[in-house]
Design a protein around this motif. Structure first.
Motif: not given
Length: 612
Positions: A274-277, A440-442, A531-533
């Motif tokens: 879940y932590y992609i978010l 992080d995303i990798k 993931v577009s902060e």
């Protein structure tokens, strides 16, 4: 490693779901009408033979990483037979080959008119490719690649899926034989070797040995140094307030004095963690929502093993979405809930919302779908893998294991972009001796999960292959559900470069529901677009709202009329959620509801996220 928890819940057995995975075909009597027929052999005996066949197919599938040889053979046969009966196409391809030969020689001599690599193809970016003999290998390869691209376009009369498969497999073969993959035909590798005295090859050999040892041992790679789940990723403070066999429900600690009256429930995909978010603090969507004054809950799914083989789609709806919604409604009573689903979690949320609407359950204030498909007729490149033969292969492999392993699933995604994710990566790691940048995303992308046998089979058959949801044939609790029953406003997000859920496929929700819909198209891919902060450089999006019962507008027309906005779509989403709520501010609710049996069990990110 799984961290210990304060309290655990007993496992509940899954219930039978509405989609049947494997059934015995009806037996037809033999002989002429009215003639006496032999009794059918016992079902148990027949299943013994069937299980033998499935075991053999499962072992074959393991060797081919789940790819069906029969599906591949059928595609090439379809293509070759139709091409053999098309002399016009043959003549066209012969002329194309002659023209490519001319272009190849022009390119080899450094003259205008030669071949250039496709935009985005970085394999031939080094200046050494413009000098002989490397220019010869480059031009020859690009000429052959161009010819095969023309040759595998659809021949009139052949199946469209056959054309896609032949084109895909020819690209796979060509990618493997690219001169950029080999040290003696790659000028960049040669230059690097001369520059470092061969140290790049030694470093690459060490990396190769490490990767082989890890593959042979079957051990999962450790979390990269500098990253820790619960430390600097998946680190938004909160508490697990509910747990069952399939999920943990996390309630996040408020950071504002007052919060919006309506809470948010996030349903992530269970294909990945879940932590992609909730990545790093600066790009965590969950942390952003909390900072905007929302009470946020999210589901953290279990990483299933073979004991979950018979858990199906409806178990994920009941024990996942609905159990979480019941808990949220207990903690924040008397309030509607903003529900948000990402990827497969969004598809499941749409099914759950349609079921709730059918049953008169009006607890949803809004429905947000992030890169989530509800119609699968144009579901992107993954569709080329799926037909009866291919799904049977996957089913038998999962039947033997009890699940689809994360490596087997990841292999299919990598194959879609083999040039970038397999071959170019191997060149950088093993020949140039470069170590990949870790971010992080990798790290999240490498922390994959397994898929239960029954669930994944029902997903592939009922949704991808048979498209039951928008066809009015997806049954929940014995009765079909319809997306048109959902009256809550929608906020739907598609991403421009999505290979998993193409944005035009995500957009098709507008064909099947007449409620108010706000659609956002953002730059980026399936993960990076979500993931577009705020503050992320180079981010932009398009947004438009369709009023209830308005006429349908096709995606290209919508795109032409939607102006691009710089910045993050998260801010527009937060404004949407506020506008569709009551606008009331209240003191943050307590963490959990101890008096109702929902006491905090452990700190976020919980225990399921550590399962590997």
């Amino acid at each position: 490693m799984t961290k210990p928890t304060r309290e655990s819940a007993p496992r509940t057995a899954p219930v039978a779901t509405t989609l049947k995975v494997v059934s015995d075909p009806p037996r037809k009597p033999r002989g002429k009408a009215g003639a006496r027929t032999h009794a059918a052999p016992p079902k148990v005996g027949r299943r013994r033979y069937e299980n033998l066949d499935r075991s053999i197919r499962a072992k074959n599938a393991e060797m081919t990483n789940g790819m069906s040889f029969f599906a591949s053979q059928a595609a090439w046969t379809d293509w070759s037979k139709h091409l053999a009966m098309a002399p016009g196409r043959q003549q066209e391809l012969a002329e194309h080959a002659a023209d490519n030969l001319r272009k190849m020689w022009l390119g080899m001599m450094g003259l205008r008119g030669g071949f250039d690599a496709r935009p985005g193809d970085s394999r031939f970016a080094h200046t050494g490719w413009d000098s002989p003999p490397f220019s010869f290998w480059k031009q020859s390869y690009l000429a052959v690649e161009d010819w095969w691209e023309a040759a595998t376009t659809e021949v009139r009369g052949m199946r469209h899926k056959s054309s896609e498969r032949v084109a895909f497999q020819s690209r796979q073969m060509l990618d493997a034989f690219s001169p950029s993959n080999y040290p003696l035909t790659n000028p960049e590798v040669i230059a690097k070797t001369l520059e470092t005295g061969g140290k790049n090859l030694l470093a690459g050999a060490r990396s190769f040995a490490e990767d082989v040892a890890q593959e042979v041992s079957g051990e999962k790679p450790p979390m990269p140094e500098g990253f820790e789940v619960g430390g600097n990723i998946a680190c938004t403070p909160g508490e697990v307030v509910f747990r069952n066999d399939l999920m943990e429900l996390i309630q996040y600690t408020p950071t504002t004095k007052t919060v919006q009256a309506e809470p948010i429930l996030i349903v992530p995909a269970w294909i990945m963690k879940y932590y992609i978010l909730d990545l790093s603090p600066h790009n965590s969507m969950i942390r952003f929502l909390v900072s905007q004054g929302f009470t946020v809950f999210t589901i953290s799914w279990v990483n299933p093993d073979a004991s979950y083989a018979e858990y199906g789609l409806d178990d994920y709806r009941r024990l996942g979405v609905m159990a979480a919604l019941d808990a949220v409604s207990t903690i924040v009573p008397g309030r509607q809930v903003h529900a948000c689903g990402y990827c497969l979690g969004g598809t499941m949320l749409a099914i759950a919302a349609a079921t709730m609407a059918r049953n008169g359950d009006d607890r949803l204030a809004t429905v947000t779908l992030l890169a989530a498909q509800t119609d699968f007729t144009e579901a992107g490149e993954m569709m080329m893998f799926l037909d009866e033969s291919q799904i049977a292969y996957l089913e038998d492999m999962m039947w033997d294991q009890g699940y689809l392993d994360q490596d087997q699933m990841a292999g299919a995604f990598r194959a879609l972009r083999a040039e970038e994710l397999i071959w170019s990566k191997n060149v950088r790691r093993y020949l140039l001796g470069e170590q990949e940048d870790v971010f992080d995303i990798k790290v999240w992308n490498a922390d994959a999960t397994r898929m239960p046998y029954r669930m994944h089979s029902e997903y592939l058959r009922g949704l991808f292959l048979e498209n039951r949801l928008t066809g009015g044939r997806f049954a929940v609790e014995g009765r079909p559900v319809a997306l048109s029953d959902i009256k809550a406003p929608f906020f739907v997000v598609g991403t421009e470069k999505d290979h998993i859920a193409p944005w035009k496929s995500v957009y098709k929700i507008r064909l099947f529901n007449d409620a108010e819909q706000t659609f956002v198209l953002t730059v980026g891919g399936h993960n990076s677009g979500v993931v577009s902060e705020p503050g992320h450089r180079g981010r932009s999006f398009r947004i438009g709202t369709r009023e209830p019962d308005a006429f349908y507008q096709d995606p290209d027309t919508w795109l032409a009329g939607a102006d691009s906005r710089d910045g993050s779509w998260w801010l527009a989403w937060a404004d949407f959620l506020r506008a569709k709520g009551t606008g009331q501010a209240m003191s943050p609710p307590a963490m959990g509801a101890p008096d109702e049996g929902l006491k905090p069990l452990c700190a976020a990110p919980g225990s399921y996220v550590y399962q590997r």
